[in-house]
Design a protein around this motif. Structure first.
Motif, PDB file in Angstrom:
ATOM      1  N   GLU A  74       0.806  -1.218   0.000  1.00 41.15           N
ATOM      2  CA  GLU A  74       0.000   0.000   0.000  1.00 41.15           C
ATOM      3  C   GLU A  74       0.838   1.266   0.000  1.00 41.15           C
ATOM      4  O   GLU A  74       0.435   2.274  -0.569  1.00 41.15           O
ATOM      5  CB  GLU A  74      -0.949   0.003   1.195  1.00 41.15           C
ATOM      6  CG  GLU A  74      -1.985  -1.095   1.121  1.00 41.15           C
ATOM      7  CD  GLU A  74      -2.956  -1.074   2.273  1.00 41.15           C
ATOM      8  OE1 GLU A  74      -2.758  -0.301   3.243  1.00 41.15           O
ATOM      9  OE2 GLU A  74      -3.930  -1.843   2.218  1.00 41.15           O
ATOM     10  N   ASP A  75       2.002   1.241   0.655  1.00 39.00           N
ATOM     11  CA  ASP A  75       2.825   2.445   0.745  1.00 39.00           C
ATOM     12  C   ASP A  75       4.262   2.060   1.059  1.00 39.00           C
ATOM     13  O   ASP A  75       4.513   1.021   1.687  1.00 39.00           O
ATOM     14  CB  ASP A  75       2.283   3.373   1.840  1.00 39.00           C
ATOM     15  CG  ASP A  75       2.817   4.793   1.726  1.00 39.00           C
ATOM     16  OD1 ASP A  75       3.361   5.153   0.655  1.00 39.00           O
ATOM     17  OD2 ASP A  75       2.692   5.554   2.698  1.00 39.00           O
ATOM     18  N   SER A  93      -1.331  -4.543   2.838  1.00 37.37           N
ATOM     19  CA  SER A  93      -2.769  -4.722   3.054  1.00 37.37           C
ATOM     20  C   SER A  93      -2.963  -5.757   4.157  1.00 37.37           C
ATOM     21  O   SER A  93      -2.123  -6.625   4.361  1.00 37.37           O
ATOM     22  CB  SER A  93      -3.460  -5.167   1.765  1.00 37.37           C
ATOM     23  OG  SER A  93      -2.955  -6.406   1.350  1.00 37.37           O
TER      24      SER A  93
END
Length: 150
Positions: A74-75, A93
């Motif tokens: 996600e990041d 996630s």
């Protein structure tokens, strides 16, 4: 799209990774907004191909010498550890999706995995579990693959 592979050191199944991430979540402080922390891993090196990873890439977990599951990335951010060392945090996630076991040679750290070499999700309609193989243990599926029977 690009993925990463990482060894799940000490894990013998995906359940071990789930338990470890649950413990990580319990020990992490909640944010000021009250949000529950999401799973993450840390590493020393920032991936040069981070834009490709953030374009739908996943972290594939290697357990017992085979790719066994994946989590979406996600990041990816820089951060400083408590001891002052610069590091990288990859936010994942929450769900771990089992994949068709695929044997992998040992390596250190993480490695890139091109999308066309990534194994199918066990939940996907193209995976072998729809052909009655979902009842077989992972180690047996891996052995059958090594023998080129799957």
């Amino acid at each position: 799209m690009l993925h990463l592979m990482k060894l799940a050191v000490g894990a013998t199944s995906l359940d071990d990774i789930v338990a470890c991430q649950h413990q990580q979540k319990l020990s992490a402080p909640t944010t000021a907004e009250g949000a529950i922390p999401t799973p993450f891993i840390t590493t020393r090196n920032f991936p040069r191909r981070h834009a490709e990873l953030l374009d739908g890439g996943s972290l594939y977990w290697v357990v017992g010498g085979a790719l066994r599951g994946r989590q979406g990335i996600e990041d990816i951010t820089h951060y400083e550890r408590d001891d002052g060392q610069k590091s990288v945090r990859m936010t994942l996630s929450p769900e771990i999706i089992p994949v068709l076991p695929h044997p992998i040679r040992p390596f250190q750290g993480w490695r890139y995995l091109e999308a066309d070499h990534a194994p199918s999700d066990l939940q996907s309609p193209t995976a072998f579990h729809n052909k009655g193989l979902s009842t077989l243990p992972d180690h047996l599926i891996t052995e059958l693959q090594l023998l080129c029977l799957l």
